[in-house]
Design an enzyme around this catalytic site. Structure first.
Site, PDB file in Angstrom:
ATOM      1  N   ARG A 146      45.773  59.114  -0.661  1.00 19.95           N
ATOM      2  CA  ARG A 146      45.388  57.731  -0.344  1.00 19.95           C
ATOM      3  C   ARG A 146      45.659  56.824  -1.548  1.00 19.95           C
ATOM      4  O   ARG A 146      46.144  55.702  -1.404  1.00 19.95           O
ATOM      5  CB  ARG A 146      43.905  57.665   0.071  1.00 19.95           C
ATOM      6  CG  ARG A 146      43.683  58.179   1.495  1.00 19.95           C
ATOM      7  CD  ARG A 146      42.269  57.902   1.997  1.00 19.95           C
ATOM      8  NE  ARG A 146      41.248  58.767   1.422  1.00 19.95           N
ATOM      9  CZ  ARG A 146      40.973  59.994   1.844  1.00 19.95           C
ATOM     10  NH1 ARG A 146      41.648  60.525   2.843  1.00 19.95           N
ATOM     11  NH2 ARG A 146      40.018  60.714   1.275  1.00 19.95           N
ATOM     12  N   PHE A 162      50.570  61.164  12.574  1.00 22.94           N
ATOM     13  CA  PHE A 162      49.351  61.987  12.510  1.00 22.94           C
ATOM     14  C   PHE A 162      48.293  61.190  11.729  1.00 22.94           C
ATOM     15  O   PHE A 162      47.758  61.632  10.723  1.00 22.94           O
ATOM     16  CB  PHE A 162      49.620  63.348  11.851  1.00 22.94           C
ATOM     17  CG  PHE A 162      50.725  64.125  12.515  1.00 22.94           C
ATOM     18  CD1 PHE A 162      50.463  64.912  13.631  1.00 22.94           C
ATOM     19  CD2 PHE A 162      52.026  64.046  12.054  1.00 22.94           C
ATOM     20  CE1 PHE A 162      51.490  65.617  14.262  1.00 22.94           C
ATOM     21  CE2 PHE A 162      53.054  64.746  12.678  1.00 22.94           C
ATOM     22  CZ  PHE A 162      52.791  65.541  13.773  1.00 22.94           C
ATOM     23  N   ASP A 184      49.288  58.893  16.713  1.00 26.34           N
ATOM     24  CA  ASP A 184      48.414  60.061  16.823  1.00 26.34           C
ATOM     25  C   ASP A 184      48.263  60.396  18.303  1.00 26.34           C
ATOM     26  O   ASP A 184      48.347  59.520  19.165  1.00 26.34           O
ATOM     27  CB  ASP A 184      47.034  59.787  16.206  1.00 26.34           C
ATOM     28  CG  ASP A 184      46.303  61.065  15.803  1.00 26.34           C
ATOM     29  OD1 ASP A 184      46.315  61.426  14.612  1.00 26.34           O
ATOM     30  OD2 ASP A 184      45.731  61.728  16.700  1.00 26.34           O
ATOM     31  N   SER A 185      48.006  61.673  18.586  1.00 31.72           N
ATOM     32  CA  SER A 185      47.828  62.070  19.986  1.00 31.72           C
ATOM     33  C   SER A 185      46.402  61.810  20.464  1.00 31.72           C
ATOM     34  O   SER A 185      46.121  61.919  21.657  1.00 31.72           O
ATOM     35  CB  SER A 185      48.177  63.551  20.152  1.00 31.72           C
ATOM     36  OG  SER A 185      47.401  64.324  19.273  1.00 31.72           O
ATOM     37  N   ALA A 212      53.693  63.502  18.569  1.00 34.77           N
ATOM     38  CA  ALA A 212      54.591  63.047  17.502  1.00 34.77           C
ATOM     39  C   ALA A 212      56.026  63.535  17.709  1.00 34.77           C
ATOM     40  O   ALA A 212      56.970  62.789  17.445  1.00 34.77           O
ATOM     41  CB  ALA A 212      54.074  63.511  16.147  1.00 34.77           C
ATOM     42  N   ASP A 232      51.571  63.794   8.169  1.00 33.53           N
ATOM     43  CA  ASP A 232      50.431  64.643   7.769  1.00 33.53           C
ATOM     44  C   ASP A 232      49.920  65.429   8.982  1.00 33.53           C
ATOM     45  O   ASP A 232      48.824  65.179   9.476  1.00 33.53           O
ATOM     46  CB  ASP A 232      49.330  63.746   7.186  1.00 33.53           C
ATOM     47  CG  ASP A 232      48.152  64.545   6.643  1.00 33.53           C
ATOM     48  OD1 ASP A 232      48.341  65.735   6.331  1.00 33.53           O
ATOM     49  OD2 ASP A 232      47.052  63.967   6.534  1.00 33.53           O
ATOM     50  N   CYS A 272      49.267  71.499   5.548  1.00 33.87           N
ATOM     51  CA  CYS A 272      47.939  72.015   5.185  1.00 33.87           C
ATOM     52  C   CYS A 272      47.770  73.447   5.698  1.00 33.87           C
ATOM     53  O   CYS A 272      46.662  73.924   5.861  1.00 33.87           O
ATOM     54  CB  CYS A 272      46.833  71.096   5.707  1.00 33.87           C
ATOM     55  SG  CYS A 272      46.822  70.903   7.483  1.00 33.87           S
TER      56      CYS A 272
HETATM   57  N1  SAH Z   1      46.397  61.740   7.920  1.00 34.14           N
HETATM   58  C1  SAH Z   1      45.070  61.823   8.466  1.00 34.14           C
HETATM   59  C2  SAH Z   1      44.687  63.212   8.877  1.00 34.14           C
HETATM   60  C3  SAH Z   1      45.607  63.840   9.901  1.00 34.14           C
HETATM   61  S1  SAH Z   1      44.923  65.225  10.700  1.00 34.14           S
HETATM   62  C4  SAH Z   1      44.058  61.274   7.443  1.00 34.14           C
HETATM   63  O1  SAH Z   1      44.411  61.219   6.269  1.00 34.14           O
HETATM   64  O2  SAH Z   1      42.956  60.920   7.835  1.00 34.14           O
HETATM   65  C5  SAH Z   1      46.072  65.535  11.951  1.00 34.14           C
HETATM   66  C6  SAH Z   1      46.088  64.527  13.090  1.00 34.14           C
HETATM   67  O3  SAH Z   1      47.152  64.907  13.952  1.00 34.14           O
HETATM   68  C7  SAH Z   1      44.843  64.491  13.963  1.00 34.14           C
HETATM   69  O4  SAH Z   1      44.360  63.190  14.006  1.00 34.14           O
HETATM   70  C8  SAH Z   1      45.325  64.927  15.367  1.00 34.14           C
HETATM   71  O5  SAH Z   1      44.719  64.176  16.401  1.00 34.14           O
HETATM   72  C9  SAH Z   1      46.790  64.624  15.285  1.00 34.14           C
HETATM   73  N2  SAH Z   1      47.688  65.449  16.112  1.00 34.14           N
HETATM   74  C10 SAH Z   1      47.634  66.775  16.348  1.00 34.14           C
HETATM   75  N3  SAH Z   1      48.708  67.172  17.070  1.00 34.14           N
HETATM   76  C11 SAH Z   1      49.468  66.070  17.272  1.00 34.14           C
HETATM   77  C12 SAH Z   1      50.708  65.825  17.915  1.00 34.14           C
HETATM   78  N4  SAH Z   1      51.391  66.816  18.481  1.00 34.14           N
HETATM   79  N5  SAH Z   1      51.196  64.573  17.925  1.00 34.14           N
HETATM   80  C13 SAH Z   1      50.510  63.560  17.343  1.00 34.14           C
HETATM   81  N6  SAH Z   1      49.345  63.731  16.712  1.00 34.14           N
HETATM   82  C14 SAH Z   1      48.822  64.969  16.674  1.00 34.14           C
END
Ligand code: SAH
Length: 328
Positions: A146, A162, A184-185, A212, A232, A272
């Protein structure tokens, strides 16, 4: 394993001391944020115990059968920390099922927390839903990223893939990005981003709800491009056996993202998955850039912040890695 010393007695005093010492080690973060991971399982000598502080509230997670009998002792120790008003349990992880434990959630000590807890980090404010947010509510582990987003966003069109509750999006918008798109999904996560934008008097920008992999293709088909892309994704490899399949998913994503980068654009890309080494991740991203026929240079690396420490004797605690890349 609680200790390797046969003379050490594992009792209430022992567990309490470990919790308090772990919390004390986070004091260095107090100037940056009112929120931090206070206990990081094995890394703090408390296997199976996670405790995340969000202002006055602590969210506690017991993930193993070995830690289960110590729930009350851990909760009391957390409640004794200065300024803590509530200990909330979020023992609803998959690991519990594998350990034969029932999920448990709810207030353990103190009062029911407000539906939204506002946390503060480096002048930004974020709303955290302790009872139903992902993980324990917020991605504390991306604190260093961040800070980086705040320094590289000015004058850039930003795509935050994400995005969860939009922490990166809000910081980019507040730091002078020319536009911000969050993808985001999860609908509730995108709703959270609207709230976070409001809390920081920032423009929430465009929001795309969807998968995504498909949405990045659609953006490519529409000839969209961005000067800063943040990728992410969630953990694709839960075990080492899943690393091969996960590598393909990381490669696809990074390939798609790389194609959307403007010349001079920056890609911040993360994994991660603990089972995937930093070396392998870098190789996968390099393969993606090669396939996209783009030259990218590593201009920085990111990993987990100091409240998610990695003991030299327990390298498995290391799971988060990120590359900051600049495209030619
Ligand atoms: N970058 C964020 C954390 C991301 S966690 C932060 O710093 O707060 C991963 C995210 O991916 C989650 O919000 C989840 O809802 C989303 N996600 C999971 N699979 C996904 C997909 N196939 N397409 C889009 N988003 C997805």
């Amino acid at each position: 394993m609680w200790t390797t010393d046969p003379d050490t007695v594992v009792d209430e005093a022992f567990v309490t001391r470990r919790v308090i010492e772990a919390a004390d080690r986070r004091a260095e973060l107090a100037d940056i944020s009112d929120s931090a991971r206070l206990v990081f399982s094995e890394a703090d000598g408390l296997p199976g115990v996670i405790a995340d502080r969000y202002g006055e509230n602590v969210v506690m997670q017991i993930g193993s059968a070995g830690a289960e009998p110590w729930r009350d002792v851990v909760a009391d120790a957390l409640m004794s920390i200065a300024g803590v008003r509530c200990v909330y349990e979020r023992s609803d992880t998959d690991s519990r099922e594998r350990e034969g434990l029932e999920p448990r959630t709810g207030v353990l000590r103190g009062n029911q927390p407000a539906p939204e807890t506002i946390i503060h980090e480096r002048g930004h404010r974020f709303a955290v839903d302790l009872s139903s947010g992902q993980k324990t509510g917020f991605y504390l582990d991306q604190r260093n990223a961040r800070a980086t987003v705040a320094t590289v966003s000015a004058g850039r069109a930003v795509l935050n893939a994400f995005s969860y509750t939009g922490a990166f999006s809000v910081i980019a918008a507040a730091s002078g990005a020319t536009s911000v798109t969050s993808l985001d999904s999860s609908g509730p996560a995108l709703q959270g981003a609207v709230r976070n934008a409001e809390l920081n008097e920032a423009d929430v920008g465009e929001q795309i709800e969807g998968d995504a992999f498909g949405e990045l293709r659609r953006l490519r088909d529409r000839a969209c491009s961005y000067d800063l892309i943040i990728l992410d994704p969630p953990k694709f490899a839960h075990t080492e056996a899943q690393v091969d399949r996960a590598s393909r998913a990381y490669k696809d994503l990074n390939l798609l993202a790389t194609k959307l980068l403007t010349p001079g654009g920056i890609l911040m890309t993360f994994s991660c998955s603990g089972g995937m080494s930093a070396e392998l991740f870098q190789r996968v991203v390099a393969g993606a850039a090669l396939d996209a026929k783009r030259n990218l240079r590593i201009i920085g690396r990111l990993d987990q912040p100091s409240d998610h420490p990695v003991p030299l004797a327990f390298p498995e605690a290391s799971y988060l890695k990120g590359l900051i890349l600049r495209a030619e």
